[in-house]
Design a protein around this motif. Structure first.
Motif, PDB file in Angstrom:
ATOM      1  N   ASN A 416       0.800  -1.228   0.000  1.00  0.00           N
ATOM      2  CA  ASN A 416       0.000   0.000   0.000  1.00  0.00           C
ATOM      3  C   ASN A 416       0.829   1.272   0.000  1.00  0.00           C
ATOM      4  OD1 ASN A 416      -2.636  -1.298   0.152  1.00  0.00           O
ATOM      5  ND2 ASN A 416      -2.066  -1.860   2.251  1.00  0.00           N
ATOM      6  N   ILE A 419       0.696   5.426   3.717  1.00  0.00           N
ATOM      7  CA  ILE A 419      -0.729   5.567   4.022  1.00  0.00           C
ATOM      8  C   ILE A 419      -0.913   6.228   5.383  1.00  0.00           C
ATOM      9  CG2 ILE A 419      -1.497   3.599   2.633  1.00  0.00           C
ATOM     10  CD1 ILE A 419      -1.536   1.934   5.200  1.00  0.00           C
ATOM     11  N   ARG A 423      -6.469   5.722   5.402  1.00  0.00           N
ATOM     12  CA  ARG A 423      -6.243   4.790   4.301  1.00  0.00           C
ATOM     13  C   ARG A 423      -5.975   3.376   4.812  1.00  0.00           C
ATOM     14  NH1 ARG A 423      -7.217   5.018  -0.940  1.00  0.00           N
ATOM     15  NH2 ARG A 423      -5.146   4.298  -1.596  1.00  0.00           N
ATOM     16  N   LYS A 427      -7.887   0.349   3.192  1.00  0.00           N
ATOM     17  CA  LYS A 427      -7.120  -0.725   2.551  1.00  0.00           C
ATOM     18  C   LYS A 427      -7.011  -1.965   3.424  1.00  0.00           C
ATOM     19  CE  LYS A 427      -6.183   1.427  -1.261  1.00  0.00           C
ATOM     20  NZ  LYS A 427      -6.705   0.917  -2.575  1.00  0.00           N
ATOM     21  N   SER A 429      -5.199  -2.587   6.170  1.00  0.00           N
ATOM     22  CA  SER A 429      -3.784  -2.902   6.340  1.00  0.00           C
ATOM     23  C   SER A 429      -3.517  -3.576   7.681  1.00  0.00           C
ATOM     24  CB  SER A 429      -2.937  -1.630   6.219  1.00  0.00           C
ATOM     25  OG  SER A 429      -1.602  -1.884   6.573  1.00  0.00           O
TER      26      SER A 429
END
Length: 657
Positions: A416, A419, A423, A427, A429
């Motif tokens: 990614n 970020i 985000r 996403k 993460s």
């Protein structure tokens, strides 16, 4: 002098006044003597001749109150018009034994009565194989008092037909001791609406061995002076769901039959009847229309998924805490109670830990949350000062744990780049949560305190504690991050992306509601009103905030902006909404199981409804769980309106035009 002589003469001539007659006096005294003598004689006779017999009769006679089951109150859906549970009156045939039939010589009389009754049943119901024959009737008469005392009426047959009722009422004089009494049978909506929420009833005689509530009731029965509070052994009582939770409100008061009994415990005289009283009715928060959509949506998705066999969904109003839908599928038909058929589906899997079958091949109803925990992980990181809203993190697709360099990857090993927290939620993460939340929480507070800080925040959001729901048997969760067999680093790292705590769908819905209203933990309700038999409201359940967290508004905004993961099942949805998908993994290798999880609230800026969906072994939450949530949102929009205007009414108006 003339006057004086006149007075004297007159006094000599007048007859005597007020002088009683001696004859009359003698007659009076004689009559009194005779009456007194009779009374003395009678008293002596009663005392010495009849006394023992009267004493025996007095000491051997007693009055018994035989309880009659009360009329259980109904449970309605949120409209107050659809009965989810109700009591249907039926007429039953009872026999009162006026003689002691334990003697073999008298059992023939009982046998003759049984033969006559069986003949009547056969006459009016020739093809009914369920009706009792003569042999079964003798068993039900309990002539040897193995089940109850002699003065207790014996139930011979329930749910009499109109012809049977008319016959026994007409022939009442020919059948002394035979009575037709009205009873009530518990029935449930034939469409099967939220059956695990509503619960079920069983006979009271079975309850004390299973539930502490009824054990206490039985133990206190001998001290009760009010016959209306006495439970009958055959009375139906709540065993689960709202039926159990609101037992005292629904039950009403027992009626009773008062009858004199003799020393043999047999009836001695006529029976006086005090009818039972109807219980209160419940107005639930469950809306039938929305509930049926939720149930069907889960059923439809389960047909598409190769491994999933169960699914759970809870829809909760953000401002009130009212649960408008709570679906645990598959369910069962409460009108056709067969424990062997329903033993793996009768529990409410949205708020209890319940495996779907006895082989335990499938995942239980309580699962790891997966990525849906990430909005809370970010809030914790911001609150504890582990990073700021604008701070960036370089996500290379994995995080490294421990000195051995073990890698924990993102889903699909997604890279990614740089970020922010926002985000990282979008996403999903894993590496951000591990490096920026789990590790930093440990470095700032140390092992034990770091775990304690995480645990405190989880419980503030309703994860790992009671939601306060008005249902019995709530499971509080399985907190694997407290297991000291693993290092604190491992526990906090995996907890940060949803792999160290198993929670119920209801807890997840309450957590989602807190995300929506920015920190108020609303108590979920399944009942909003209690009414008496005349329809008067005796109690109104008001919204209740259990606790509130104080987070900066900027933190909430950051999280809300991150809840924008693309979900194809919501294409064409009329509202901006916040959501988070999740896929929690359990086990490894061939035993690995992936559970679909999804949370959302809508509309984003003025949240009205929060939904949580869990599909054990459903795979990705975006595929298995989100379509269920979409259909529930649409149903709520039709009935109530996510913007306050019911869309169903608009469609009806268009159709009329």
């Amino acid at each position: 002098m003339f006057n004086r002589l006149r007075k004297k003469k007159m006094s000599n001539e007048d007859p005597p006044v007020n002088k009683p007659s001696s004859v009359r006096m003698n007659m009076f005294f004689f009559a009194a003597f005779v009456i007194f003598s009779i009374l003395i004689f009678r008293l002596a006779f009663v005392q010495f001749v009849e006394g023992p017999e009267l004493t025996y009769m007095e000491t051997s006679r007693n009055t018994k109150d035989i309880p009659l089951a009360p009329v259980r109150g109904p449970i309605y859906d949120a409209t107050g018009k659809v009965a989810l549970a109700y009591s249907e009156p039926v007429q039953s045939l009872y026999v009162l034994l006026y003689e002691d039939y334990r003697n073999d010589d008298r059992k023939q009389e009982a046998q003759e009565l049984a033969d006559e009754l069986a003949a009547v049943f056969k006459k009016f119901n020739p093809g009914d194989k369920e009706q009792p024959d003569a042999e079964e009737i003798v068993k039900r008469l309990d002539l040897d008092y193995q089940k109850t005392f002699g003065y207790v009426p014996r139930l011979v047959k329930s749910d009499l037909t109109t012809k049977e009722i008319a016959y026994f009422m007409e022939k009442k004089a020919e059948y002394p001791g035979v009575m037709v009494l009205e009873e009530n049978v518990r029935k449930y909506d034939p469409d099967g609406v939220a059956v695990q929420v509503v619960g079920y009833t069983r006979e009271f005689k079975r309850a004390p061995d299973t539930l502490k509530k009824y054990k206490a009731i039985r133990e206190s029965a001998s001290t009760l002076r009010d016959p209306g509070l006495v439970y009958h052994e055959e009375e139906k009582v709540g065993f689960d769901g709202l039926e159990l939770q609101y037992q005292e409100d629904l039950r009403g008061r027992s009626g009773y039959q008062s009858i004199d009994i003799d020393a043999r415990n047999l009836p001695d005289g006529t029976m006086n009847l005090t009818p039972p009283e109807k219980g209160y009715s419940l107005i639930s928060t469950i809306n039938k229309e929305i509930q049926m959509v939720a149930q069907q949506a889960i059923t439809d998705e389960l047909r598409k998924l190769p491994k999933a066999v169960t699914g759970y969904a809870v829809a909760m109003e953000v401002d009130t805490g009212n649960v408008v839908a709570m679906a645990s599928m598959p369910d069962y038909d409460p009108n056709d109670w067969d424990y062997d058929k329903i033993k793996y589906v009768f529990r409410n899997g949205t708020m209890a830990s319940f495996p779907p079958d006895d082989t335990k091949k499938h995942t239980e109803s309580v699962v790891l949350l997966g990525s849906v925990i990430k909005p809370l992980s970010v809030l914790i990181g911001l609150k504890e000062g582990l990073f700021t809203t604008g701070q960036t993190y370089h996500d290379q697709g994995y995080a490294i744990l421990g000195k051995d360099g073990r890698q924990v990857k993102n889903s699909h090993s997604a890279y990614n780049g740089n970020i922010t927290a926002r985000r990282a939620i979008e996403k999903s993460s894993n590496s951000f949560m591990i490096d920026m939340v789990g590790k930093r929480l440990l470095n700032k507070y140390g092992s034990d305190k770091g775990i304690d800080i995480w645990d405190r925040h989880m419980k503030e959001f309703g994860l790992g504690v009671s939601t306060g729901v008005d249902l019995p048997g709530e499971f509080l969760g399985r907190l694997e991050y407290t297991n000291k067999d693993e290092s604190a680093l491992t526990r906090l790292a995996f907890a940060s992306f949803g792999q160290q705590g198993k929670y119920t769908t209801l807890q997840l819905a309450q957590y989602t509601t807190m995300l929506a209203n920015k920190g108020k933990r609303m108590e979920p309700h399944l009942v909003k009103e209690i009414r008496d038999a005349d329809g008067n409201v005796v109690k109104k359940i008001k919204p209740k905030v259990l606790n509130e967290v104080d987070f900066a508004d900027a933190y909430w905004n950051e999280v809300h902006k991150g809840m924008v993961t693309r979900v194809s099942s919501f294409e064409g949805f009329a509202y901006d909404y916040a959501r988070k998908t999740g896929t929690s993994e359990q086990g490894t290798g061939p035993k690995k199981k992936e559970n679909g999880v999804f949370i959302a609230f809508a509309p984003r800026d003025n949240p009205k409804l929060a939904i949580a969906v869990v599909v054990p072994e459903g795979g990705f939450g975006s595929v298995s769980a989100s379509p269920i949530a979409r259909k529930i949102f649409d149903a709520y929009d039709d009935v109530y309106g996510l913007d306050g205007t019911p869309k169903g009414k608009k469609d009806q108006e268009k159709d009329k035009e």
